[in-house]
Design a protein around this motif. Structure first.
Motif, PDB file in Angstrom:
ATOM      1  N   ALA A 169       0.831  -1.209   0.000  1.00  0.00           N
ATOM      2  CA  ALA A 169       0.000   0.000   0.000  1.00  0.00           C
ATOM      3  C   ALA A 169       0.862   1.254   0.000  1.00  0.00           C
ATOM      4  N   ALA A 170       1.954   1.196   0.801  1.00  0.00           N
ATOM      5  CA  ALA A 170       2.858   2.342   0.862  1.00  0.00           C
ATOM      6  C   ALA A 170       3.512   2.586  -0.497  1.00  0.00           C
ATOM      7  N   PHE A 171       3.906   1.470  -1.142  1.00  0.00           N
ATOM      8  CA  PHE A 171       4.553   1.592  -2.446  1.00  0.00           C
ATOM      9  C   PHE A 171       3.576   2.154  -3.482  1.00  0.00           C
ATOM     10  N   VAL A 172       2.355   1.612  -3.464  1.00  0.00           N
ATOM     11  CA  VAL A 172       1.333   2.100  -4.399  1.00  0.00           C
ATOM     12  C   VAL A 172       1.045   3.578  -4.146  1.00  0.00           C
ATOM     13  N   GLY A 173       0.947   3.929  -2.866  1.00  0.00           N
ATOM     14  CA  GLY A 173       0.696   5.326  -2.525  1.00  0.00           C
ATOM     15  C   GLY A 173       1.835   6.222  -2.964  1.00  0.00           C
ATOM     16  N   PHE A 174       3.068   5.722  -2.757  1.00  0.00           N
ATOM     17  CA  PHE A 174       4.237   6.490  -3.170  1.00  0.00           C
ATOM     18  C   PHE A 174       4.234   6.692  -4.685  1.00  0.00           C
ATOM     19  N   ARG A 175       3.949   5.602  -5.420  1.00  0.00           N
ATOM     20  CA  ARG A 175       3.925   5.695  -6.871  1.00  0.00           C
ATOM     21  C   ARG A 175       2.812   6.607  -7.354  1.00  0.00           C
ATOM     22  N   PHE A 176       1.688   6.573  -6.653  1.00  0.00           N
ATOM     23  CA  PHE A 176       0.568   7.433  -7.028  1.00  0.00           C
ATOM     24  C   PHE A 176       0.962   8.907  -6.901  1.00  0.00           C
ATOM     25  N   VAL A 177       1.598   9.235  -5.765  1.00  0.00           N
ATOM     26  CA  VAL A 177       2.021  10.627  -5.527  1.00  0.00           C
ATOM     27  C   VAL A 177       3.150  11.009  -6.472  1.00  0.00           C
ATOM     28  N   ASP A 194     -12.834  13.202 -20.719  1.00  0.00           N
ATOM     29  CA  ASP A 194     -12.627  13.267 -22.173  1.00  0.00           C
ATOM     30  C   ASP A 194     -11.186  13.673 -22.483  1.00  0.00           C
ATOM     31  N   ALA A 195     -10.693  14.658 -21.750  1.00  0.00           N
ATOM     32  CA  ALA A 195      -9.327  15.142 -21.967  1.00  0.00           C
ATOM     33  C   ALA A 195      -8.306  14.052 -21.659  1.00  0.00           C
ATOM     34  N   ALA A 196      -8.554  13.268 -20.619  1.00  0.00           N
ATOM     35  CA  ALA A 196      -7.637  12.184 -20.255  1.00  0.00           C
ATOM     36  C   ALA A 196      -7.497  11.190 -21.397  1.00  0.00           C
ATOM     37  N   PHE A 210      -4.200   9.313 -14.870  1.00  0.00           N
ATOM     38  CA  PHE A 210      -4.172  10.780 -14.963  1.00  0.00           C
ATOM     39  C   PHE A 210      -5.445  11.370 -14.377  1.00  0.00           C
ATOM     40  N   LEU A 211      -6.588  10.781 -14.732  1.00  0.00           N
ATOM     41  CA  LEU A 211      -7.873  11.286 -14.260  1.00  0.00           C
ATOM     42  C   LEU A 211      -7.954  11.223 -12.735  1.00  0.00           C
ATOM     43  N   SER A 265       4.846  16.465 -17.040  1.00  0.00           N
ATOM     44  CA  SER A 265       4.246  15.627 -16.000  1.00  0.00           C
ATOM     45  C   SER A 265       2.731  15.778 -15.993  1.00  0.00           C
ATOM     46  N   ASN A 266       2.058  14.880 -15.275  1.00  0.00           N
ATOM     47  CA  ASN A 266       0.600  14.999 -15.105  1.00  0.00           C
ATOM     48  C   ASN A 266       0.246  16.364 -14.535  1.00  0.00           C
TER      49      ASN A 266
END
Length: 323
Positions: free
Chosen positions: A16-24, A49-51, A66-67, A91-92
């Motif tokens: 979860a920490a890794f996923v959270g880190f990657r998300f941020v 739509d833009a995504a 991205f969304l 970047s996003n």
């Protein structure tokens, strides 16, 4: 068993920490685009739509990611419509800022001062980022300037802006005209301004050229402006050769060597400064002018002075090997 459960919990927390880190981290890390890309966000398009558009263009790795990130970190500001340039590796976070800030790609089409309407038409029709067909606009109806347009915009809409700009400028300048202008109507102002525009490319000379032609009109002298000979032959395009004697003598609604007064209509689309010159002509007694060999003209009050200036001009041309 209890120890196994603790291990599973720790693994879960680590994942979860890794996923959270990657998300941020994915919000700020470089994007996948190797070069600048452009996307067009239509009016009424949503962030979702833009995504999808961003994913198709290669600006983001995942439309869904991205969304989701945009909803979490984007602050809730809506995106704008228009065509956007997304820089390589954006970047996003950068991409969302571009879409929210409305920094759309600016496309320009330029109409130079003195361009005749047939060439305005050709320039608009040749632009492959515009759509639809237009007729050749009325001569003198377009204000020379640079105009922004959107990819896929109808040519008729762009032309309408050009003509609307001329209507506004002409109305403003006409309202502030000098009492000694020879022009009796806005149309006459545009006609004379188109001649002034074609006779000199030196901005500082325009009021004096306008003054010369105003003096000629007041005394019922022929304007004798060479561009008015050319217009009925080419509709304002360059003649590409010397004017023939038969063309100088030709009687038509434009040739000011064969008529007194103004032509029946403009011979080009004059710019603001030429219209201004006609409505505020220089106070001069000059009735003649000829090229000075340096890109401008020399002016004369009398025919005798003018003949001497013409003689000097021919000497310059002979020295250049033009005669």
């Amino acid at each position: 068993m209890r120890r196994f459960g603790c291990v599973i919990l720790l693994i879960g927390l680590a994942v979860a920490a890794f996923v959270g880190f990657r998300f941020v981290a994915g919000w700020k890390e470089q994007g996948p685009a190797a070069q600048d890309v452009s996307i067009t966000v239509p009016e009424g398009a949503t962030l979702s739509d833009a995504a999808v558009l961003l994913k198709r263009s290669g600006a983001v790795r995942s439309a869904d990611a991205f969304l989701t990130r945009a909803k979490v970190f984007g602050g809730g500001t809506s995106i704008k419509a228009g065509e956007f340039v997304i820089p390589a590796k954006a970047s996003n976070s950068d991409i969302l800022s571009i879409l929210q800030g409305g920094r759309t790609l600016t496309r320009l089409i330029t109409i130079p001062e003195g361009m005749p309407s047939i060439l305005v038409h050709e320039r608009l029709m040749a632009n492959d980022q515009l759509t639809g067909s237009i007729p050749v606009p009325q001569e003198g109806s377009v204000l020379p300037d640079s105009y922004a347009f959107d990819k896929g915009e109808p040519r008729a809409a762009v032309l309408k802006r050009m003509q609307g700009a001329m209507d506004k400028v002409l109305a403003d300048l006409w309202a502030a005209r000098a009492p000694d202008t020879i022009a009796k109507t806005p149309k006459e102002a545009v006609i004379l301004a188109s001649i002034v525009e074609k006779e000199t490319a030196v901005a500082a000379e325009r009021p004096t050229v306008a003054g010369v032609y105003s003096n000629r009109l007041r005394t019922n002298m022929m304007l004798q402006a060479d561009p008015t000979i050319i217009y009925p032959i080419t509709r304002g395009k360059p003649l590409g050769r010397r004017i023939r004697k038969s063309e100088i003598a030709a009687v038509n609604d434009y040739n000011t060597y064969a008529m007194v007064g103004l032509p029946k209509g403009p011979i080009a689309n004059p710019g603001r400064l030429s219209i201004l010159a006609v409505l505020h002509p220089a106070k001069t007694r000059a009735l003649y002018f000829v090229a000075d060999g340096k890109g401008g003209h020399i002016f004369a009050d009398t025919y005798q002075q003018h003949n001497e200036n013409v003689r000097k001009w021919f000497e310059i041309r002979r020295a250049r090997g033009e005669l």
